[in-house]
Design a protein around this motif. Structure first.
Motif, mmCIF file in Angstrom:
data_model
loop_
_atom_site.group_PDB
_atom_site.id
_atom_site.type_symbol
_atom_site.label_atom_id
_atom_site.label_comp_id
_atom_site.label_asym_id
_atom_site.label_seq_id
_atom_site.Cartn_x
_atom_site.Cartn_y
_atom_site.Cartn_z
ATOM 1 N N ARG A 1 15.307 25.852 -5.693
ATOM 2 C CA ARG A 1 16.134 25.324 -4.604
ATOM 3 C C ARG A 1 17.565 25.810 -4.745
ATOM 4 O O ARG A 1 18.152 25.747 -5.806
ATOM 5 N N GLY A 2 18.106 26.289 -3.637
ATOM 6 C CA GLY A 2 19.496 26.739 -3.616
ATOM 7 C C GLY A 2 20.307 25.857 -2.691
ATOM 8 O O GLY A 2 19.866 24.790 -2.282
ATOM 9 N N GLY A 3 21.470 26.314 -2.343
ATOM 10 C CA GLY A 3 22.361 25.519 -1.510
ATOM 11 C C GLY A 3 22.017 25.561 -0.032
ATOM 12 O O GLY A 3 21.993 24.553 0.647
ATOM 13 N N THR A 4 21.698 26.739 0.469
ATOM 14 C CA THR A 4 21.426 26.875 1.893
ATOM 15 C C THR A 4 19.923 26.744 2.149
ATOM 16 O O THR A 4 19.104 26.914 1.246
ATOM 17 N N VAL A 5 19.562 26.461 3.389
ATOM 18 C CA VAL A 5 18.153 26.376 3.756
ATOM 19 C C VAL A 5 17.464 27.698 3.439
ATOM 20 O O VAL A 5 16.332 27.735 2.961
ATOM 21 N N ARG A 6 18.146 28.785 3.675
ATOM 22 C CA ARG A 6 17.594 30.112 3.404
ATOM 23 C C ARG A 6 17.221 30.276 1.932
ATOM 24 O O ARG A 6 16.330 31.021 1.589
ATOM 25 N N ARG A 7 17.898 29.572 1.066
ATOM 26 C CA ARG A 7 17.632 29.683 -0.376
ATOM 27 C C ARG A 7 16.843 28.498 -0.908
ATOM 28 O O ARG A 7 16.853 28.220 -2.094
ATOM 29 N N GLY A 8 16.146 27.771 -0.017
ATOM 30 C CA GLY A 8 15.340 26.636 -0.450
ATOM 31 C C GLY A 8 16.116 25.339 -0.462
ATOM 32 O O GLY A 8 15.639 24.328 -0.964
ATOM 33 N N GLY A 9 17.313 25.344 0.094
ATOM 34 C CA GLY A 9 18.148 24.148 0.108
ATOM 35 C C GLY A 9 17.837 23.274 1.294
ATOM 36 O O GLY A 9 16.740 23.292 1.838
ATOM 37 N N GLU B 1 24.759 27.490 -7.755
ATOM 38 C CA GLU B 1 25.838 27.049 -6.871
ATOM 39 C C GLU B 1 25.756 25.573 -6.485
ATOM 40 O O GLU B 1 26.715 25.010 -5.997
ATOM 41 N N VAL B 2 24.609 24.930 -6.687
ATOM 42 C CA VAL B 2 24.506 23.518 -6.312
ATOM 43 C C VAL B 2 24.353 22.580 -7.500
ATOM 44 O O VAL B 2 24.271 21.366 -7.321
ATOM 45 N N ILE B 3 24.333 23.109 -8.697
ATOM 46 C CA ILE B 3 24.197 22.246 -9.871
ATOM 47 C C ILE B 3 25.354 21.248 -9.942
ATOM 48 O O ILE B 3 25.154 20.052 -10.121
ATOM 49 N N GLU B 4 26.557 21.743 -9.773
ATOM 50 C CA GLU B 4 27.736 20.874 -9.858
ATOM 51 C C GLU B 4 27.707 19.783 -8.802
ATOM 52 O O GLU B 4 27.952 18.619 -9.089
ATOM 53 N N GLN B 5 27.382 20.140 -7.562
ATOM 54 C CA GLN B 5 27.408 19.140 -6.494
ATOM 55 C C GLN B 5 26.233 18.164 -6.562
ATOM 56 O O GLN B 5 26.306 17.079 -6.008
ATOM 57 N N SER B 6 25.153 18.525 -7.255
ATOM 58 C CA SER B 6 23.995 17.636 -7.354
ATOM 59 C C SER B 6 23.941 16.865 -8.660
ATOM 60 O O SER B 6 23.387 15.773 -8.709
#
Length: 136
Positions: free
Chosen positions: A44-52, A78-83
């Protein structure tokens, strides 16, 4: 591992999601044939395109019979910090994963009817052609 980023870049979001759905169904069939319990591993990434996108919805809309009460996820950098960067965020993120996994088991999604599958196959072809025409 179910990877969203590269396929989404190749064929577009709709086609990628549909192909990943069908691939998961096939992998589950093979695992069942050999008596194996399989845990899907999602990147899972940050954007929908990246599984977010919304975690809860992403889990709820996984294909039927693909979660079985367990799920493995890798969260992109890129989303570890925010999650997970602060204690309250970490607990909220984990609650979302757990709640959605339980809910998926309690109320599994309905398998698409054959005519829905045929329509999705057609839509995926058109979507890919349009994506490639507009994107490239």
């Amino acid at each position: 591992m179910i990877g969203y980023s590269d396929l989404g870049k190749d064929v577009g979001r709709l086609s990628a999601a549909w192909q990943l759905c069908k691939a998961q169904e096939e992998v589950i069939k093979v695992a069942k044939q050999f008596g194996m319990k399989l845990t899907m591993f999602h990147g899972r990434g940050g954007t929908v395109r990246r599984g977010g996108g919304p975690t809860h919805l992403a889990i709820l809309f996984q294909p039927p019979k693909t979660i079985h009460g367990s799920l493995r996820v890798i969260v992109q950098g890129e989303v570890i910090e925010q999650s997970f960067g602060e204690e309250h965020l970490c607990f909220r993120t984990l609650q979302r994963f757990i709640a959605a996994t339980i809910e998926h088991g309690m109320h599994p999604p309905v398998s698409p009817k054959p005519e829905w599958r045929a329509l999705m196959d057609e839509m995926a072809i058109v979507a890919t052609e349009e994506y490639r025409y507009c994107w490239w």
